[in-house]
Structures are given as structure tokens and as C-alpha cells.
Design a protein around this motif. Structure first.
Motif, PDB file in Angstrom:
ATOM      1  N   GLY A   1       0.704  -1.073   0.069  1.00 36.77           N
ATOM      2  CA  GLY A   1       0.010   0.153   0.108  1.00 36.77           C
ATOM      3  C   GLY A   1       0.869   1.147  -0.052  1.00 36.77           C
ATOM      4  N   VAL A   2       0.698   1.971  -1.066  1.00 39.62           N
ATOM      5  CA  VAL A   2       1.268   3.267  -1.027  1.00 39.62           C
ATOM      6  C   VAL A   2       0.318   4.619  -1.106  1.00 39.62           C
ATOM      7  N   LYS A   3      -0.342   4.399  -0.683  1.00 38.29           N
ATOM      8  CA  LYS A   3      -1.782   5.091  -0.684  1.00 38.29           C
ATOM      9  C   LYS A   3      -3.122   4.816  -0.047  1.00 38.29           C
ATOM     10  N   ASN A   4      -3.385   5.637   1.720  1.00 36.50           N
ATOM     11  CA  ASN A   4      -4.437   4.666   2.165  1.00 36.50           C
ATOM     12  C   ASN A   4      -5.213   5.993   2.996  1.00 36.50           C
ATOM     13  N   ARG A   5      -6.522   6.603   2.504  1.00 35.12           N
ATOM     14  CA  ARG A   5      -7.032   7.839   3.612  1.00 35.12           C
ATOM     15  C   ARG A   5      -7.539   6.969   4.492  1.00 35.12           C
ATOM     16  N   PHE A   6      -7.856   5.707   4.531  1.00 36.18           N
ATOM     17  CA  PHE A   6      -8.621   5.231   5.759  1.00 36.18           C
ATOM     18  C   PHE A   6      -7.528   3.690   6.556  1.00 36.18           C
ATOM     19  N   GLY A   7      -6.630   4.441   5.622  1.00 36.56           N
ATOM     20  CA  GLY A   7      -5.591   3.427   6.699  1.00 36.56           C
ATOM     21  C   GLY A   7      -4.019   4.247   7.008  1.00 36.56           C
ATOM     22  N   ALA A   8      -2.943   2.796   7.353  1.00 41.64           N
ATOM     23  CA  ALA A   8      -1.107   3.057   7.026  1.00 41.64           C
ATOM     24  C   ALA A   8      -1.111   3.000   6.095  1.00 41.64           C
ATOM     25  N   THR A   9       0.036   3.654   5.602  1.00 39.86           N
ATOM     26  CA  THR A   9       0.545   3.662   3.856  1.00 39.86           C
ATOM     27  C   THR A   9       2.203   2.051   4.256  1.00 39.86           C
ATOM     28  N   ASP A  10       2.415   1.487   3.464  1.00 39.81           N
ATOM     29  CA  ASP A  10       3.387   0.538   3.405  1.00 39.81           C
ATOM     30  C   ASP A  10       3.667   0.166   3.829  1.00 39.81           C
ATOM     31  N   GLU A  11       2.102  -1.005   4.175  1.00 41.77           N
ATOM     32  CA  GLU A  11       2.164  -1.688   4.879  1.00 41.77           C
ATOM     33  C   GLU A  11       1.948  -2.780   3.377  1.00 41.77           C
ATOM     34  N   ILE A  12       2.506  -4.449   3.559  1.00 47.05           N
ATOM     35  CA  ILE A  12       2.467  -5.163   2.836  1.00 47.05           C
ATOM     36  C   ILE A  12       2.096  -5.831   3.408  1.00 47.05           C
ATOM     37  N   GLY A  13       0.693  -7.632   2.332  1.00 48.43           N
ATOM     38  CA  GLY A  13       0.327  -8.549   2.669  1.00 48.43           C
ATOM     39  C   GLY A  13       1.672  -9.437   1.334  1.00 48.43           C
ATOM     40  N   VAL A  14       1.562 -10.853   2.105  1.00 47.02           N
ATOM     41  CA  VAL A  14       2.602 -11.625   1.431  1.00 47.02           C
ATOM     42  C   VAL A  14       1.310 -12.616   0.712  1.00 47.02           C
ATOM     43  N   PHE A  15       1.464 -12.845  -0.558  1.00 51.16           N
ATOM     44  CA  PHE A  15       0.820 -14.082  -0.837  1.00 51.16           C
ATOM     45  C   PHE A  15       2.049 -15.151  -1.296  1.00 51.16           C
ATOM     46  N   GLU A  16       1.513 -16.438  -1.648  1.00 50.76           N
ATOM     47  CA  GLU A  16       1.936 -17.067  -2.475  1.00 50.76           C
ATOM     48  C   GLU A  16       0.893 -17.939  -4.121  1.00 50.76           C
ATOM     49  N   MET A  17       1.219 -17.419  -4.808  1.00 51.29           N
ATOM     50  CA  MET A  17       0.951 -18.278  -6.177  1.00 51.29           C
ATOM     51  C   MET A  17       1.247 -20.205  -6.313  1.00 51.29           C
ATOM     52  N   THR A  18      -0.222 -20.127  -6.188  1.00 48.20           N
ATOM     53  CA  THR A  18      -0.587 -21.467  -5.929  1.00 48.20           C
ATOM     54  C   THR A  18      -1.234 -21.895  -7.397  1.00 48.20           C
ATOM     55  N   GLY A  19      -1.606 -23.170  -7.811  1.00 46.41           N
ATOM     56  CA  GLY A  19      -2.542 -23.694  -9.203  1.00 46.41           C
ATOM     57  C   GLY A  19      -4.065 -23.174  -8.583  1.00 46.41           C
ATOM     58  N   ALA A  20      -4.763 -23.438  -6.931  1.00 47.35           N
ATOM     59  CA  ALA A  20      -5.963 -22.788  -6.899  1.00 47.35           C
ATOM     60  C   ALA A  20      -5.886 -21.359  -6.689  1.00 47.35           C
TER      61      ALA A  20
END
Length: 501
Positions: A250-269
């Protein structure tokens, strides 16, 4: 009504010109100016007393937090600030094939199965293509209203005919167009007008709008820069397609903190959440047999501590200009750290090839990575591993001092939780002065060594036993600053500096 005169608009920055030119004077791009002819004339000036009075209130007063709607995907909710806000607009950008459409399809499927009415408008794919993707992900039973359209007028008319949806997905905004402009979809005028109409419509009815945005070759959102100012939140999907990990930042967010990250793993599903990314990024690291050129950074991404491995390789160079290859970090920052190591610590790295890599495909931007990068460089140059089970973080100054960084306790707690027993970090504010013993560490389970100068880091690594090499592996017989027998490059440099022949 008289037809408006033609104008020429830069497709990179949105600057307007009265005639065509090959190069935009504002941004310097070539062949980016395109003719645009709006069908409607410019609006007349505002008349006196034609508007309505607005209510002015005081700054102080009760402020309730906005309501949130959970998507059922914890990593997405974290980056969004705790969930989606009704009436907000979120722009998600990323490279082609990185997983933007997949993530949004999973999110709206979870919302729809939770009772929310969700509408998915695709301007790039046919309905059957979206159905095939949903079938592969096991989401074909989700009650999502699906359509393939690109005309904003048709979309607004359709949504106004029935009950308003709770969530609307537009995939993507570059394919939408407003029929009051003659320009093609994807141009500056069309992207700006389409986004403005959709945002005005969704905010009036309290609909959460999710926009997919294309990116340029530089990695920024394609279209006018004003698009990022119009929306409430801007999220970027990062990651190498060769790795299975995806980072939502997240680089901009009017309703929360910026610079947060979410980590995902790409799978077949589809995309799977990674609740403990530190353990995932360090999964292939063998602490029992440490190797030189490797260190662990205890970093921070927003409010989340994140441990990641820094790898460096310092090798003899056969070229007049040694190589400098950096993956996942700033090359200018690497040049600065190398210059400080050479001038303040006496390590000769200038005539050696240097390779630096952040393992796992993560992009590190915070200055706290300086100390971990320096530890990896010194370890590789001296062929001695960093002390086993030790993390490092801190900012390096040009005079060789190590400066404090934010949230050291959170970094230490995350390191102790993952089993690390030691930490190399800057001297904390209010710590011991020169000549006095350092204060005890408050975090249980981890031994801290507070450093004031970069030379202390070099001395710590120099005291470690040499790296264990398997039988038959070549071993370096020289240390930085020495010259191999038969190598006249170092002699030539010293003779030139002293004026000898």
C-alpha cells in the motif's frame, strides 16, 4: 452547440498543447502527444448565487472510525487498513500476469458468499474466460454478477436499474471509455473521465469501487497522475514471475496506514495467504552451517516486522570496470555502503566484482538494511561467516557511524520468535556512552550487541573462524588489500598513485 477546438494532450503526464509536437516539454517523452477533440464545449463561468451554501463545522468534535467490510482475505484486509470502506475507491496496479484479477476475483467471491452483492465488470476478458478462471480456483459457485463491458454509460445505466451493489470491480480502468470524447480508450482524457464518472457514481450510492490499473515499463500506474489522487487507496502488486511469492504494498490509503504489505503465494488454486512471511523467506537457510556472504535483516514493512536474507558475493574481477549487480535493493545505496567500507574500514572492494541479492524476490527500501548489507559484504570479502543465529539492522552514515532506526523492539521480538539468539544493531537512544558498559537488553531470549561504528562490525566478523569449505573447493589465499602473485593490476595502481614508473 459549437464543436470544441482540437487540443493535443501528452499521454504520459497529461500536459495540454495547442498544436502537435514530437516531444513533451513537461515530462520529456517523445511521440506521446495525441490529438483529442471533446464533443462538448468548455463550460461557462460560474454565475453569482447559482450554487448552494455548504455547512461549515469546527475542527474539534467526535470522529467515528469508518465502517469496514472484511474481504475474508487477511493479507488484503491488512493492506487496506482493516477492510474495505463503503463508498471508497481502491486502485490496484501491477505487472501483467502478476495476479491482480485473481486476487480481486477471490475477494469478491468471499464477499459474495458472505451475503454482499458484488458485480464484476471485465473490459479485457470475455465472460467465459472469467468463468474458466473461477472454475480453476473453485469459485464458480459464488453468487457474483458478471459482465463484459467497456462503455461507462452502459455500466452506470445497468447498475442504476436495480438495487445498488455493495462492491463493484472494474477490470481494468484503461479499457473503459466515455462516449463524450473522441479519443480511444486508454488515453489520458478517457482514463480521467471514466474514473471520475465511476467514482462519482459509487460514492453517491455508497458502493466500494475496486479498479485494476495497468502499469508502464517504469512500474507506475499508466494514465494521468491525477488518477492516483482521485482514488482513496493505491495498492501495488510486486514480485518476480519466476518466484511464487507476491507482495501487495500500500502506497496511499486515506483510511489506514501506508507502507503496509501483504504476502501471498501463487498456487494452482489462486493466491494463498502467507501469515508468517519471515519463516517463508528464511525457509531454505541453514543456520547449522553458515556460509560467508549471507546475513539476515530484521526489517519493518509498515507495522509488520519482516526477516529476510541478504546475500552478497565479492569476487576478483578480470575487467577494467568491475561489475555491480543488485537485485532487490538500491544500487546507489550499495555504492555508498561500499565507499564507507573502503574509506573508513580499509576494505578494498573497488576493484572487485560485487553481487547483491535480496532472497525471495522482496524489494527492500528502508535505510535500516545498510548494516545487514555491510555484514554480507564484509563476510564475503573476508571469507568468514556472520555469527550464526544473528540478525542485523541499522543505518550507516558517511563517517562510518551506525545510526538508530525506528521500532527496534519489534524487530528484536520477531527475531527471538523465529529462534535467533543474537542481534547486531545501533546504539539505542540513552544507551551507554563511550568507555562505559552497554546496558542490558530488555528482550528475553536474544543477546544484543550495540554498535556505534562500522569498524566494530568488521572486527566482529574478522574474529569468526574461516568458512568451512568442502574438499576440492578452491580457497582464497588473499585478503582484501593484498595482491596475488603474478597480478600486476594492484602494483600498477600503487605505482600510478605514487608517480613511480
Amino acid at each position: 452547440m459549437a464543436r470544441a477546438a482540437a487540443r493535443y494532450v501528452c499521454q504520459s503526464c497529461g500536459s495540454v498543447y495547442g498544436k502537435w509536437a514530437g516531444r513533451c516539454e513537461a515530462c520529456g517523452q517523445w511521440n506521446s502527444i495525441v490529438e483529442e477533440t471533446p464533443r462538448e464545449a468548455a463550460p461557462r463561468g460560474l454565475g453569482k448565487g447559482s450554487g448552494r451554501r455548504i455547512e461549515l463545522v469546527a475542527l474539534h468534535g467526535a470522529a467515528e472510525p469508518p465502517p469496514r467490510r472484511s474481504t475474508g482475505i487477511g493479507e488484503l484486509d491488512r493492506v487496506a487498513g482493516g477492510g474495505l470502506v463503503p463508498g471508497s475507491c481502491v486502485l490496484i496496479g501491477g505487472d501483467p500476469g502478476i495476479g491482480k484479477s485473481t486476487l480481486l476475483l477471490q475477494a469478491v467471491a468471499s464477499l459474495a458468499m458472505g451475503g454482499a452483492r458484488c458485480v464484476y465488470i471485465s473490459g479485457e476478458e470475455a465472460v467465459d474466460q472469467v468463468r474458466l478462471r473461477a472454475g480453476r480456483m473453485g469459485l464458480d459457485k459464488a453468487p457474483i454478477d458478471l459482465a463484459a463491458a467497456t462503455d461507462v454509460r452502459d455500466i452506470v445505466t445497468t447498475l442504476e436499474a436495480g438495487p445498488p451493489p455493495d462492491v463493484l470491480v472494474i477490470d481494468s480502468i484503461q479499457t473503459m471509455y466515455v462516449d463524450t470524447f473522441d479519443s480511444a480508450p486508454g488515453t489520458v482524457a478517457q482514463v480521467r473521465a471514466s474514473a471520475q464518472e465511476l467514482i462519482r457514481f459509487t460514492k453517491r450510492l455508497g458502493i466500494t469501487l475496486l479498479l485494476v490499473g495497468h502499469v508502464t515499463k517504469e512500474g507506475t500506474i499508466a494514465g494521468p497522475r491525477v488518477l492516483e489522487h482521485m482514488v482513496d487507496a493505491v495498492l501495488y502488486f510486486e514480485g518476480d514471475r519466476g518466484h511464487e511469492f507476491r507482495i501487495l504494498r500500500g502506497v496511499k490509503n486515506r483510511f489506514g496506514a501506508t507502507d503496509e504489505i501483504g504476502v501471498f503465494e501463487m498456487t494452482g488454486a489462486g493466491l494463498a495467504e502467507v501469515t508468517n512471511p519471515s519463516a517463508l523467506f528464511l525457509g531454505d537457510r541453514d543456520e547449522a552451517n553458515p556460509v560467508s556472504g549471507s546475513s539476515v535483516l530484521a526489517g519493518m514493512e509498515g507495522t509488520r516486522p519482516l526477516l529476510v536474507e541478504i546475500q552478497a558475493l565479492v569476487a576478483p574481477s578480470s575487467l577494467a570496470t568491475p561489475r555491480r549487480a543488485v537485485v532487490g535493493w538500491d544500487s546507489s545505496r550499495l555504492a555508498m555502503v561500499m565507499a564507507v567500507l573502503e574509506s573508513r574500514c580499509g576494505l578494498e572492494l573497488g576493484m572487485r566484482d560485487v553481487y547483491l541479492n535480496v532472497a525471495g524476490g522482496l524489494r527492500v527500501t528502508e535505510p535500516a538494511a545498510d548494516l545487514a548489507v555491510a555484514a554480507a559484504l564484509v563476510s564475503s570479502a573476508l571469507s568468514r561467516p556472520v555469527p550464526a543465529g544473528t540478525v542485523a539492522f541499522g543505518e550507516i552514515g558517511l563517517s562510518g557511524e551506525i545510526r538508530p532506526v525506528a521500532q527496534p523492539e519489534a524487530r528484536l521480538k520477531e527475531s527471538a520468535k523465529l529462534g535467533f539468539a543474537g542481534a547486531l544493531m545501533p546504539r539505542r537512544t540513552g544507551g551507554a556512552k563511550a568507555g562505559k558498559p552497554k546496558r542490558e537488553q530488555a528482550t528475553p531470549g536474544i543477546q544484543v550487541r550495540e554498535l556505534a561504528r562500522l569498524q566494530e562490525l568488521v572486527d566482529i566478523i574478522r574474529e569468526q573462524p574461516p568458512e568451512h569449505r568442502p574438499e576440492g573447493a578452491p580457497a582464497s589465499s588473499t585478503q582484501p588489500g593484498e595482491t596475488r602473485s603474478g597480478d600486476t593490476r594492484g602494483e600498477g595502481r600503487r605505482s600510478y598513485s605514487t608517480g613511480q614508473t
